[in-house]
Design an enzyme around this catalytic site. Structure first.
Site, PDB file in Angstrom:
ATOM      1  N   THR A 195     102.349 108.561  -9.939  1.00 17.20           N
ATOM      2  CA  THR A 195     101.799 107.162 -10.099  1.00 17.20           C
ATOM      3  C   THR A 195     101.072 107.287 -11.391  1.00 17.20           C
ATOM      4  O   THR A 195     100.374 108.331 -11.908  1.00 17.20           O
ATOM      5  CB  THR A 195     100.959 106.330  -9.246  1.00 17.20           C
ATOM      6  N   THR A 245      95.264 106.484  -7.317  1.00 16.39           N
ATOM      7  CA  THR A 245      96.437 107.392  -7.103  1.00 16.39           C
ATOM      8  C   THR A 245      96.564 108.067  -5.698  1.00 16.39           C
ATOM      9  O   THR A 245      95.338 108.904  -5.715  1.00 16.39           O
ATOM     10  CB  THR A 245      96.959 108.215  -8.064  1.00 16.39           C
ATOM     11  N   GLY A 246      97.362 107.854  -4.840  1.00 18.38           N
ATOM     12  CA  GLY A 246      97.330 108.434  -3.643  1.00 18.38           C
ATOM     13  C   GLY A 246      98.262 107.988  -2.454  1.00 18.38           C
ATOM     14  O   GLY A 246      98.927 106.935  -2.887  1.00 18.38           O
TER      15      GLY A 246
HETATM   16  N1  ASP Z   1      99.557 105.086  -4.392  1.00 17.81           N
HETATM   17  C1  ASP Z   1     101.086 105.064  -4.571  1.00 17.81           C
HETATM   18  C2  ASP Z   1     101.646 104.338  -3.631  1.00 17.81           C
HETATM   19  O1  ASP Z   1     101.394 104.493  -2.230  1.00 17.81           O
HETATM   20  C3  ASP Z   1     101.652 106.406  -4.806  1.00 17.81           C
HETATM   21  C4  ASP Z   1     100.871 107.299  -5.556  1.00 17.81           C
HETATM   22  O2  ASP Z   1      99.757 107.003  -6.154  1.00 17.81           O
HETATM   23  O3  ASP Z   1     101.465 108.106  -6.238  1.00 17.81           O
HETATM   24  O4  ASP Z   1     102.333 103.828  -3.436  1.00 17.81           O
END
Ligand code: ASP
Length: 330
Positions: A195, A245-246
């Protein structure tokens, strides 16, 4: 006769000096996750860092000419959405149906205006549509077919065929996730995030934050993550901004972005303490993982993460800048 030009010159000199003194700052991320040195080739790492630098340059140009934090984060995210290296726009992950559903949000701190979109499949730059929702509709969030219909009314929003977002790398990741699922392991891939996010402080002292994503590999049933949820994956107020992000489900349940800024506002925590407590404390306690970037009105930057790596880049108020990928850097 002489006095007017003199005064004018003096005025101009003062203006130039104050524009130079104004402290701006910018921090970006390209996702947290399992990013290990042995798995990332030298060429790939160079390409990732080059695009992080390009995103920093795009946002910083806006800030240095006196533009708004809102324009700066839009510019930085625009670059990352066009880069195939990140899970946003081109290069977005595949969902379980082999397509893409893109989410994004943007927020301006001092006005608390916000815009968000979820489940897009034909909008080339989801962050631009999130901003259009904020600026040209009475709503904060639009999803799926409705969001696409709104995009139809905005001539500045570029459209693409859904397969424009495809990349071989992401297709391989979907195949891996399907194999793991068949073998009875977790259906949702939590290995690759990617992300993108940006938080900026402009010369007026205003903060804006933006986040854009393809979500998680092999997601299904119209799953929406934290990125387009104001307060979860993205937040800005007049003293603090965050992009996360996570593993989105946990970021929603921990209201990560808002919690970081609330700790700064209500408890007087420093940005570093607040960001660390939420990312390395609350998220982990729930069983989630990931990272965040945060910026306060004094230009302090925090970039905590509890995964092995997080793509990140920053330009501090003193002009110093950098990019980092792994835990032992920066
Ligand atoms: N937070 C994003 C999601 O769960 C994924 C990511 O951060 O890569 O959609």
């Amino acid at each position: 006769m002489i006095r007017i030009p003199l005064l004018l010159a003096l005025g101009l000199a003062t203006m130039t000096a104050s524009a130079q003194d104004a402290r701006t700052a910018l921090v970006i991320h390209g996702g947290a996750g399992v990013i290990e040195r042995r798995a990332l080739s030298v060429e790939d790492e160079r390409a990732v860092r080059r695009d992080l630098d390009r995103a920093l340059d795009a946002g910083n140009r806006v800030l240095k000419r006196g533009g708004s934090a809102l324009d700066a984060v839009t510019a930085s995210i625009g670059v990352l959405e066009e880069s195939p290296w990140f899970n946003a726009g081109k290069g977005a992950v595949f969902n379980a149906a082999g397509g893409h559903e893109l989410d994004a949000s943007i927020m301006e701190g001092h006005t608390r205006r916000a815009g968000a979109v979820a489940g897009l499949s034909t909008v080339r730059s989801p962050i631009r549509l999130a901003r259009a929702v904020m600026e040209h509709s009475p709503h904060v969030m639009m999803a799926g077919a409705g969001a696409e219909a709104f995009a139809d009314t905005r001539s500045e929003i570029a459209r693409v065929r859904p397969d424009w977002f495809d990349t071989d790398r992401r297709r391989d990741q979907l195949e891996q996730a399907r194999k793991r699922e068949k073998a009875g392991q977790a259906a949702l891939s939590t290995t690759y995030f990617g992300t993108v996010g940006a938080v900026a402080l402009d010369q007026q002292g205003h903060i804006a934050a933006a986040t854009s994503t393809g979500g998680m590999t092999n997601k299904r049933y119209g799953r929406v993550g934290d990125a387009p949820i104001i307060g979860a994956g993205n937040w800005a107020d007049d003293r603090c901004g965050v992009s996360g992000t996570g593993w989105g489900e946990f970021y929603i349940r921990a209201a990560v972005a808002h919690d970081i800024c609330a700790r700064v506002a209500y408890r007087g925590d420093t940005l570093a303490v607040a960001a660390d407590a939420v990312v390395n404390g609350e998220v982990v306690k729930l069983g989630g993982d990931g990272g965040a970037i945060a910026l306060d009105r004094d230009g302090n930057i925090a970039m905590p993460f509890n995964t092995s790596g997080m793509y990140r880049g920053w330009i501090k108020p003193d002009g110093s800048r950098g990019t980092a990928v792994f835990r032992d850097e920066g």
